[in-house]
Design a protein around this motif. Sequence first.
Motif, PDB file in Angstrom:
ATOM      1  N   ALA A 146      10.105 -33.521  45.203  1.00 33.38           N
ATOM      2  CA  ALA A 146      10.384 -34.603  44.261  1.00 33.38           C
ATOM      3  C   ALA A 146      11.739 -34.429  43.566  1.00 33.38           C
ATOM      4  CB  ALA A 146       9.271 -34.682  43.212  1.00 33.38           C
ATOM      5  N   ASN A 147      12.378 -33.276  43.722  1.00 34.35           N
ATOM      6  CA  ASN A 147      13.652 -32.998  43.048  1.00 34.35           C
ATOM      7  C   ASN A 147      14.751 -33.931  43.554  1.00 34.35           C
ATOM      8  OD1 ASN A 147      16.406 -31.496  43.028  1.00 34.35           O
ATOM      9  ND2 ASN A 147      15.187 -30.381  41.526  1.00 34.35           N
ATOM     10  N   LYS A 148      15.383 -34.656  42.657  1.00 30.14           N
ATOM     11  CA  LYS A 148      16.365 -35.677  43.043  1.00 30.14           C
ATOM     12  C   LYS A 148      17.619 -35.066  43.644  1.00 30.14           C
ATOM     13  CE  LYS A 148      14.919 -39.109  39.583  1.00 30.14           C
ATOM     14  NZ  LYS A 148      13.861 -38.277  38.974  1.00 30.14           N
ATOM     15  N   PHE A 149      18.077 -33.932  43.129  1.00 24.66           N
ATOM     16  CA  PHE A 149      19.281 -33.296  43.673  1.00 24.66           C
ATOM     17  C   PHE A 149      19.035 -32.851  45.108  1.00 24.66           C
ATOM     18  CE2 PHE A 149      21.827 -29.562  44.673  1.00 24.66           C
ATOM     19  CZ  PHE A 149      23.108 -30.009  44.371  1.00 24.66           C
ATOM     20  N   ILE A 150      17.885 -32.244  45.359  1.00 22.02           N
ATOM     21  CA  ILE A 150      17.568 -31.789  46.708  1.00 22.02           C
ATOM     22  C   ILE A 150      17.490 -32.980  47.655  1.00 22.02           C
ATOM     23  CG2 ILE A 150      15.787 -30.691  48.133  1.00 22.02           C
ATOM     24  CD1 ILE A 150      15.167 -28.883  45.736  1.00 22.02           C
ATOM     25  N   ARG A 151      16.928 -34.071  47.208  1.00 22.45           N
ATOM     26  CA  ARG A 151      16.857 -35.280  48.041  1.00 22.45           C
ATOM     27  C   ARG A 151      18.251 -35.781  48.409  1.00 22.45           C
ATOM     28  NH1 ARG A 151      11.792 -39.167  46.845  1.00 22.45           N
ATOM     29  NH2 ARG A 151      10.188 -37.572  46.595  1.00 22.45           N
ATOM     30  N   ARG A 152      19.132 -35.832  47.413  1.00 19.02           N
ATOM     31  CA  ARG A 152      20.505 -36.308  47.682  1.00 19.02           C
ATOM     32  C   ARG A 152      21.224 -35.378  48.641  1.00 19.02           C
ATOM     33  NH1 ARG A 152      20.723 -36.952  42.012  1.00 19.02           N
ATOM     34  NH2 ARG A 152      22.123 -35.148  41.876  1.00 19.02           N
ATOM     35  N   GLU A 153      21.100 -34.087  48.420  1.00 16.11           N
ATOM     36  CA  GLU A 153      21.821 -33.122  49.243  1.00 16.11           C
ATOM     37  C   GLU A 153      21.334 -33.127  50.688  1.00 16.11           C
ATOM     38  OE1 GLU A 153      24.490 -30.599  48.618  1.00 16.11           O
ATOM     39  OE2 GLU A 153      24.752 -32.437  47.452  1.00 16.11           O
ATOM     40  N   LEU A 154      20.027 -33.211  50.883  1.00 10.85           N
ATOM     41  CA  LEU A 154      19.518 -33.239  52.252  1.00 10.85           C
ATOM     42  C   LEU A 154      19.962 -34.503  52.976  1.00 10.85           C
ATOM     43  CD1 LEU A 154      15.884 -31.837  51.982  1.00 10.85           C
ATOM     44  CD2 LEU A 154      17.867 -30.749  53.008  1.00 10.85           C
ATOM     45  N   SER A 155      19.925 -35.623  52.292  1.00  9.29           N
ATOM     46  CA  SER A 155      20.370 -36.873  52.910  1.00  9.29           C
ATOM     47  C   SER A 155      21.840 -36.795  53.287  1.00  9.29           C
ATOM     48  CB  SER A 155      20.126 -38.041  51.951  1.00  9.29           C
ATOM     49  OG  SER A 155      18.743 -38.190  51.688  1.00  9.29           O
ATOM     50  N   ARG A 156      22.628 -36.054  52.507  1.00  8.91           N
ATOM     51  CA  ARG A 156      24.066 -35.926  52.778  1.00  8.91           C
ATOM     52  C   ARG A 156      24.343 -34.902  53.869  1.00  8.91           C
ATOM     53  NH1 ARG A 156      28.274 -32.683  51.182  1.00  8.91           N
ATOM     54  NH2 ARG A 156      26.930 -31.347  49.918  1.00  8.91           N
ATOM     55  N   ARG A 157      23.575 -33.815  53.903  1.00  7.58           N
ATOM     56  CA  ARG A 157      23.878 -32.706  54.801  1.00  7.58           C
ATOM     57  C   ARG A 157      23.357 -32.898  56.223  1.00  7.58           C
ATOM     58  NH1 ARG A 157      25.285 -27.729  52.747  1.00  7.58           N
ATOM     59  NH2 ARG A 157      25.651 -27.656  50.493  1.00  7.58           N
ATOM     60  N   LEU A 158      22.228 -33.554  56.358  1.00  9.72           N
ATOM     61  CA  LEU A 158      21.624 -33.669  57.691  1.00  9.72           C
ATOM     62  C   LEU A 158      22.281 -34.788  58.487  1.00  9.72           C
ATOM     63  CD1 LEU A 158      17.887 -33.167  56.721  1.00  9.72           C
ATOM     64  CD2 LEU A 158      19.279 -31.618  58.098  1.00  9.72           C
ATOM     65  N   PRO A 159      22.328 -34.656  59.808  1.00 17.36           N
ATOM     66  CA  PRO A 159      22.947 -35.700  60.633  1.00 17.36           C
ATOM     67  C   PRO A 159      22.187 -37.015  60.516  1.00 17.36           C
ATOM     68  CG  PRO A 159      21.823 -34.067  62.000  1.00 17.36           C
ATOM     69  CD  PRO A 159      21.842 -33.521  60.614  1.00 17.36           C
ATOM     70  N   GLN A 160      22.892 -38.108  60.785  1.00 16.98           N
ATOM     71  CA  GLN A 160      22.285 -39.427  60.655  1.00 16.98           C
ATOM     72  C   GLN A 160      21.162 -39.647  61.667  1.00 16.98           C
ATOM     73  OE1 GLN A 160      25.413 -42.340  60.814  1.00 16.98           O
ATOM     74  NE2 GLN A 160      26.137 -41.868  58.741  1.00 16.98           N
ATOM     75  N   THR A 161      21.127 -38.854  62.712  1.00 20.15           N
ATOM     76  CA  THR A 161      20.049 -38.979  63.699  1.00 20.15           C
ATOM     77  C   THR A 161      18.710 -38.501  63.146  1.00 20.15           C
ATOM     78  OG1 THR A 161      20.703 -36.823  64.586  1.00 20.15           O
ATOM     79  CG2 THR A 161      21.556 -38.799  65.703  1.00 20.15           C
ATOM     80  N   VAL A 162      18.732 -37.719  62.059  1.00 20.32           N
ATOM     81  CA  VAL A 162      17.501 -37.244  61.425  1.00 20.32           C
ATOM     82  C   VAL A 162      17.116 -38.228  60.328  1.00 20.32           C
ATOM     83  CG1 VAL A 162      16.402 -35.400  60.115  1.00 20.32           C
ATOM     84  CG2 VAL A 162      18.041 -34.837  61.926  1.00 20.32           C
ATOM     85  N   ARG A 163      15.939 -38.795  60.443  1.00 20.57           N
ATOM     86  CA  ARG A 163      15.473 -39.767  59.447  1.00 20.57           C
ATOM     87  C   ARG A 163      14.462 -39.103  58.527  1.00 20.57           C
ATOM     88  NH1 ARG A 163      13.076 -45.917  60.425  1.00 20.57           N
ATOM     89  NH2 ARG A 163      12.935 -46.444  58.201  1.00 20.57           N
TER      90      ARG A 163
END
Length: 247
Positions: A203-220
């Motif tokens: 639920a951590n918002k920072f972790i959510r933002r960072e994962l969305s930024r770090r992982l390739p766009q092919t990973v949903r």
Amino acid sequence: MAGIGVSSAPRRIRGSYMPVFTAGLALARSLAAARQNGLWLTSHQEGHLAAGLVSAGGPETARFLLLHLSGGTTELIEVRRGQAGRFDLDLLGGTTDLHAGQFVDRVGVRLGLEFPAGKRLEELAEGASPGAESLLPSSVQGLKVSFSGVESAARRLADRGVSRPDVARAVEGCLARTVGKLIRAGCAQTGLTEVLLVGGVAANKFIRRELSRRLPQTVRLYWAEPAWSRDNAIGVAFLAEQALSPT
């Protein structure tokens, strides 16, 4: 009422047991007998999974990855949809020592926060200096992660006088990098690219933002609603409805 659902064990595997589940199971059996309702036994983990699926709106595929991050669980799981109210779960990897939530709580308490510390640590980290997210390393080997060493490193940061907000953000940064590497490894091994994330730490918002930024766009990534990340009761009810409702 179609019936009563209850978590009877932490996980739906042989030998999975915690005494806390026996009270709820006994009550559910009594109520089902008294009301002549059907009774559906599921697991705590499947409840989190179902609650995540309902609130995130997916994945809808027959197979996907589940990342369960909480105080008592840090696991990457391959999920296959089974019969109504069931999932087949294959544990791929996770922590070798502390769980993600334990890491957060132990450092949070060292920083003077109340237990459980997740929400307050997230609030504290909002005042961190730029770059503080990189103060701690991440420990990942394939599909195995470790938090005991970085927990000690976080304590040393606090002992050296690093600001409380910076230590809090360092913990978040470590978690984001660690989880990102674990997801990449899981996707590479299975070929799956859809990932559901559940549990209080997710639920951590920072972790959510960072994962969305770090992982390739092919990973949903599919994120359970924050309140539903922590609560699996609605997931248990959803599974019981699927299994016990007349078709």
